[in-house]
Structure formats: structure tokens, C-alpha cells
Design a protein around this motif. Structure first.
Motif, PDB file in Angstrom:
ATOM      1  N   LEU A 326       0.837  -1.197   0.000  1.00 28.06           N
ATOM      2  CA  LEU A 326       0.000   0.000   0.000  1.00 28.06           C
ATOM      3  C   LEU A 326       0.876   1.252   0.000  1.00 28.06           C
ATOM      4  CD1 LEU A 326      -2.724  -0.937   2.644  1.00 28.06           C
ATOM      5  CD2 LEU A 326      -3.095  -0.623   0.203  1.00 28.06           C
ATOM      6  N   GLU A 327       0.423   2.284  -0.669  1.00 30.75           N
ATOM      7  CA  GLU A 327       1.099   3.573  -0.651  1.00 30.75           C
ATOM      8  C   GLU A 327       0.272   4.512   0.220  1.00 30.75           C
ATOM      9  OE1 GLU A 327       1.872   5.003  -4.561  1.00 30.75           O
ATOM     10  OE2 GLU A 327       3.010   3.230  -5.172  1.00 30.75           O
ATOM     11  N   LEU A 328       0.761   4.766   1.426  1.00 33.98           N
ATOM     12  CA  LEU A 328       0.017   5.530   2.418  1.00 33.98           C
ATOM     13  C   LEU A 328       0.660   6.892   2.640  1.00 33.98           C
ATOM     14  CD1 LEU A 328      -0.635   2.662   4.996  1.00 33.98           C
ATOM     15  CD2 LEU A 328      -2.163   3.497   3.200  1.00 33.98           C
ATOM     16  N   THR A 329      -0.148   7.861   3.016  1.00 37.76           N
ATOM     17  CA  THR A 329       0.312   9.227   3.234  1.00 37.76           C
ATOM     18  C   THR A 329       0.975   9.356   4.602  1.00 37.76           C
ATOM     19  OG1 THR A 329      -1.514  10.073   1.895  1.00 37.76           O
ATOM     20  CG2 THR A 329      -0.422  11.641   3.357  1.00 37.76           C
ATOM     21  N   PRO A 330       2.171   9.945   4.673  1.00 39.84           N
ATOM     22  CA  PRO A 330       2.806  10.180   5.979  1.00 39.84           C
ATOM     23  C   PRO A 330       1.936  11.093   6.836  1.00 39.84           C
ATOM     24  CG  PRO A 330       4.370  10.496   4.185  1.00 39.84           C
ATOM     25  CD  PRO A 330       3.018  10.386   3.557  1.00 39.84           C
ATOM     26  N   LEU A 331       2.092  10.959   8.142  1.00 39.82           N
ATOM     27  CA  LEU A 331       1.312  11.780   9.069  1.00 39.82           C
ATOM     28  C   LEU A 331       2.195  12.916   9.580  1.00 39.82           C
ATOM     29  CD1 LEU A 331      -1.306  12.231  10.634  1.00 39.82           C
ATOM     30  CD2 LEU A 331      -0.422  10.688  12.404  1.00 39.82           C
ATOM     31  N   THR A 332       1.859  14.136   9.202  1.00 38.04           N
ATOM     32  CA  THR A 332       2.627  15.305   9.632  1.00 38.04           C
ATOM     33  C   THR A 332       1.902  15.999  10.783  1.00 38.04           C
ATOM     34  OG1 THR A 332       1.497  16.819   8.126  1.00 38.04           O
ATOM     35  CG2 THR A 332       3.426  15.626   7.263  1.00 38.04           C
ATOM     36  N   PRO A 333       2.615  16.834  11.543  1.00 38.23           N
ATOM     37  CA  PRO A 333       1.948  17.589  12.606  1.00 38.23           C
ATOM     38  C   PRO A 333       0.792  18.436  12.078  1.00 38.23           C
ATOM     39  CG  PRO A 333       4.332  17.711  12.851  1.00 38.23           C
ATOM     40  CD  PRO A 333       4.073  17.048  11.536  1.00 38.23           C
ATOM     41  N   GLY A 334       0.977  19.037  10.909  1.00 39.69           N
ATOM     42  CA  GLY A 334      -0.097  19.856  10.344  1.00 39.69           C
ATOM     43  C   GLY A 334      -1.327  19.042   9.992  1.00 39.69           C
ATOM     44  N   ILE A 335      -1.115  17.845   9.420  1.00 37.78           N
ATOM     45  CA  ILE A 335      -2.255  16.986   9.087  1.00 37.78           C
ATOM     46  C   ILE A 335      -2.988  16.584  10.349  1.00 37.78           C
ATOM     47  CG2 ILE A 335      -2.870  14.688   8.244  1.00 37.78           C
ATOM     48  CD1 ILE A 335      -0.786  14.992   6.078  1.00 37.78           C
TER      49      ILE A 335
END
Length: 462
Positions: A326-335
């Protein structure tokens, strides 16, 4: 058959003397085809066992290890044949492999010793020295092996032994350049989190199950209780490449459910091959749905949500969210801040166990938020290797601090001291330096939450 095994024992004893550079002659060995096969089988068996020790009990068996053994054995035989041709001694074709395989088990066993100890930086210098010592030892052993195998001994014996030993050693270092060498046991953490023992994350059974898992987990959440400050817990294990994050989040949930009253109000999202069919993925979209459901279930003016994030972190302060293929989106502080805002969650406790996690503080801080991180924004944290049962910070905060104290701030202070002591004892440098931020309004809310938790626990103990 008994005679063959007696000869094997004799060869191993003589091989140990050869490896330890004690007096030994070629006549002390029993050199024949059965001994070659038995010694090769023993060497493969030792590799099988030592690979399991090296990669840990969570490793999985790989038949490719047999290919690596056969490839190494073939190189040994080819090199021995080249020596027999160069030195015009046909007996070297069999004598050299037998002598090498008889002496090699001692080096195999010594090479396993570092795997039996905690791989802390305090030991790293010693193990590097051991590794280089083994390389020199093996090279010297191969030179001596050729010297012992050569017959008769003449004036040119040692020059030929040195040339022959170096020729024998060359394939050991050049083989990985020619073809990949695989151990008998594999560790999913070292192969991008892919583990063939479990279903593929994008297979139809997994994909169809995942939707139901998330719906069930969110549907089972208890609603808020009027007049009570309820605490909700969300655990997020983002990176499937290391099983430690799964263990960390599950241990944290158990502590929060048992000691801080989140039972019925906790959800975990995990990326791990082991949990594909029983726990929702840890993805940004699943986290959004989870926080939205919690925001709808809680009283926004009264209740508190704790989000625990455990994963690998980068210098850009983004948390790895990985579950190959799977290609998943990284979790950033802003998100994360955006998800909490969208969900209408006012009172927030965010705990981050990751490298460079201090970078979450600036993006999340406000009067109604508390943030606790495993490190400063420019420091790594520790304990996320594939051999670990928990991250240093996760273990210190949840499994000790929050178990022993009714105050979250007191628990964090105790956890920070525990991490500092552990890093100092293990030689970890620079120290991770766990960080905290508590908003003005949140400080009063934490006092209220602590009182309620202490009262609940006191009532349980009566």
C-alpha cells in the motif's frame, strides 16, 4: 555409519585445533567424500541455528537459505579445484574443503555471540572489534588450512599457502557482489515489513475485512457520560516495518483501559502483517474517521481525547505510515492538527514516540492541548529496532509512569527520568531529551482528569 560419525567427531576436534592455531597435521584428519558431506551438512545446520538467534524469535523461515549454502559450498569446491590445478596436487580438491569445514564451526559459534547481548551503543565498539577480529581470524585460518593441506612441505609452502588462502577468502567477500546471499531466517523488519506468513494487505479478503473492522471498532465506542470528564484513547502504530510499534500501542491501550478508564472508549489503528484481519489499518483516512466518530461521541466541552502515535519519524517531523505494498500518506503535525480541528475535538493530549517528534509541539500547541514527545525536534529516540518489545519512551510513559501515578504530568516526569537513565546506561548519545507542552487551560483540565482518575481507582480498590 558409526565409523563415519566417529571420523566426524575426530575431524571437528582436529579442526578446532586448526582454528586455534595449535599443532596439527594433515594426517590427523580423515579426508573422504562422506566426511565432506557430513561437514557440509553440519555447517548448514549451524547456519540455520545461528541465523535464528541473529534475527530473533519473530523471524520466519526462508528456503532461500539452502541456495546460499549450496552457492557457498560450490565456490569452496571450485576454488579448491583451482588450487589443486595451480599447485599440481589433486588431493587438494577434497582436502581443502574438509579442513575448512572442520575448522569453521568454531568461527560460526563465536560470530553468534554478539546476537546474545543487548545491541546498545555501549557495546558497539566491542562488537565492531569482534567483527574485524573474525575477518582477520578467518583469513589467517584459510592460509593455515592451505599450508596444512599441502604435501609434502617444502620451501615454497608458505608463499603458496598465503596465495591459496587469499584465493579461498576472495569468494567470501566477492560472493555478495555476484548474487544475493540469504539467511535461513528472515526478519520482516529488514524486508520492508513484508511477511509471507500473512495475507497481502491489498488482497481482496483483507480489503473487504478492513472496512468492517473499522466500522465495528467505531460502532463499539461508548458515548459520553454527563457530568463526567471521559477520556478517549486512540493508538496509531504507523510503520509495519518494525513490530515494536504494534507491541507499543497495544501495551499502551491496555494500560489506559485498565488504569485510566478508557475501556469502551479506546481504538487502535495498526499497520502490521499480523493484524490485517483483526485490526484496522493505521492510515490518515482511518485516523480521520476515528477522530470524527470520537468527536461526535464525546462532549467537546467536557471530555478529552488522547492520541498516541508510535512510528519512525523523519527530520521533516513527518511520521512514517507504511504497510507495503500500500502507498500511504505520511502523518505530519499539520495533518494531525487539521484532523483534530475537523473532528471538533477541543481537549487534546497528543503523545508521540518517534525520532524528531519534538517537531509536533509547535504545530499543535494551544491553550487546550498537551503534547508529550519522545525527543527534541532535532534528536532521535531509541528502542524502535526489530528486537525491541517497546520503544524507550512508550515503555517509560505507559508501562511505568501511567501505571504508577495518577497525574499525567508526574508520569511524564518519571518517564523522562527513566529514559535518561536507560540511555545513559546503554551509551546512547546524544540523549533523546523527551519534551512536553501543556496549554494554560489544559493544565486545569489535566488536574480535573487526574482527580477523577484517582477517585475511580480508589473506588475500584475499596
Amino acid at each position: 555409519m558409526r565409523r563415519h560419525f566417529e571420523n566426524l567427531v575426530r575431524n571437528l576436534a582436529t579442526g578446532a585445533r586448526l582454528a586455534l592455531f595449535m599443532p596439527v597435521t594433515r594426517l590427523s584428519f580423515r579426508i573422504d567424500v562422506p566426511q565432506l558431506l557430513l561437514l557440509f551438512a553440519l555447517s548448514a545446520l549451524l547456519d540455520f541455528a545461528t541465523d535464528w538467534i541473529r534475527y530473533g524469535p519473530d523471524a520466519y523461515f526462508s528456503s532461500y537459505g539452502a541456495g546460499s549454502e549450496i552457492f557457498a559450498g560450490g565456490l569452496l569446491m571450485l576454488t579448491s579445484a583451482a588450487l589443486a590445478l595451480a599447485f599440481r596436487q589433486a588431493t587438494l580438491i577434497l582436502a581443502v574443503p574438509v579442513l575448512v569445514l572442520a575448522a569453521y564451526p568454531l568461527i560460526q559459534l563465536v560470530h553468534t555471540i554478539p546476537s546474545l547481548f543487548d545491541p546498545t551503543p555501549a557495546w558497539s565498539g566491542l562488537w565492531q572489534f569482534v567483527d574485524w577480529t573474525l575477518v582477520v581470524w578467518l583469513a589467517a585460518l584459510l592460509v593455515r588450512t592451505v599450508a596444512v593441506a599441502l604435501a609434502p612441505a617444502g620451501q615454497s609452502r608458505w608463499p603458496r599457502a598465503i596465495a591459496g588462502g587469499l584465493l579461498l577468502a576472495a569468494p567470501l567477500w566477492l560472493a555478495p557482489l555476484l548474487t544475493p546471499t540469504e539467511p535461513w531466517w528472515q526478519q520482516a523488519a529488514l524486508h520492508g515489513g513484508v511477511d509471507p506468513r500473512y495475507p497481502n494487505p491489498v488482497s481482496e479478503p483483507v480489503l473487504s475485512t478492513q472496512k468492517d473492522l473499522l466500522d465495528t471498532a467505531l460502532g463499539d465506542l461508548d458515548g459520553e457520560r454527563p457530568g463526567v470528564t471521559d477520556l478517549y484513547f486512540v493508538g496509531f502504530a504507523g510503520d509495519a516495518r518494525d513490530d515494536v510499534f504494534r507491541k507499543d500501542v497495544l501495551a499502551a491501550r491496555k494500560v489506559m483501559d485498565d488504569r485510566w478508564g478508557t475501556d469502551g472508549r479506546s481504538v487502535v489503528l495498526i499497520n502490521n502483517p499480523r493484524t490485517l484481519l483483526d485490526t484496522p489499518y493505521a492510515s490518515v483516512s482511518h485516523l480521520r474517521e476515528t477522530l470524527t466518530e470520537i468527536g461526535a461521541a464525546m462532549n467537546p466541552d467536557e471530555d478529552v481525547a488522547m492520541i498516541y502515535l508510535a512510528s519512525h519519524g523523519g527530520r521533516d517531523h513527518a511520521l512514517a505510515v507504511s504497510l507495503p505494498p500500500l502507498e500511504l500518506t505520511p502523518l505530519t503535525p499539520g495533518i494531525l492538527r487539521g484532523l483534530l480541528d475537523e473532528a471538533g475535538i477541543k481537549w487534546r493530549i497528543v503523545v508521540v514516540s518517534a525520532c524528531y517528534s519534538g517537531g509536533f509541539i509547535d504545530a499543535l500547541q494551544d491553550d487546550y492541548t498537551a503534547v508529550f514527545t519522545a525527543s527534541e525536534s532535532d534528536r532521535t529516540s531509541f528502542g524502535c529496532g526489530h528486537r525491541s518489545d517497546s520503544t524507550f519512551f512508550g515503555e517509560a510513559l505507559f508501562q511505568h509512569g501511567l501505571v504508577q501515578h495518577d497525574s499525567l504530568l508526574t508520569a511524564f516526569d518519571a518517564a523522562r527520568r527513566r529514559v535518561e537513565e536507560r540511555e545513559r546506561a546503554g551509551g546512547y548519545s546524544p540523549p533523546s531529551s523527551p519534551q512536553s507542552f501543556v496549554g494554560t487551560a489544559m493544565a486545569d483540565k489535566l488536574t480535573e482528569l487526574n482527580r477523577g482518575n484517582a477517585a475511580r481507582r480508589a473506588g475500584r480498590s475499596i
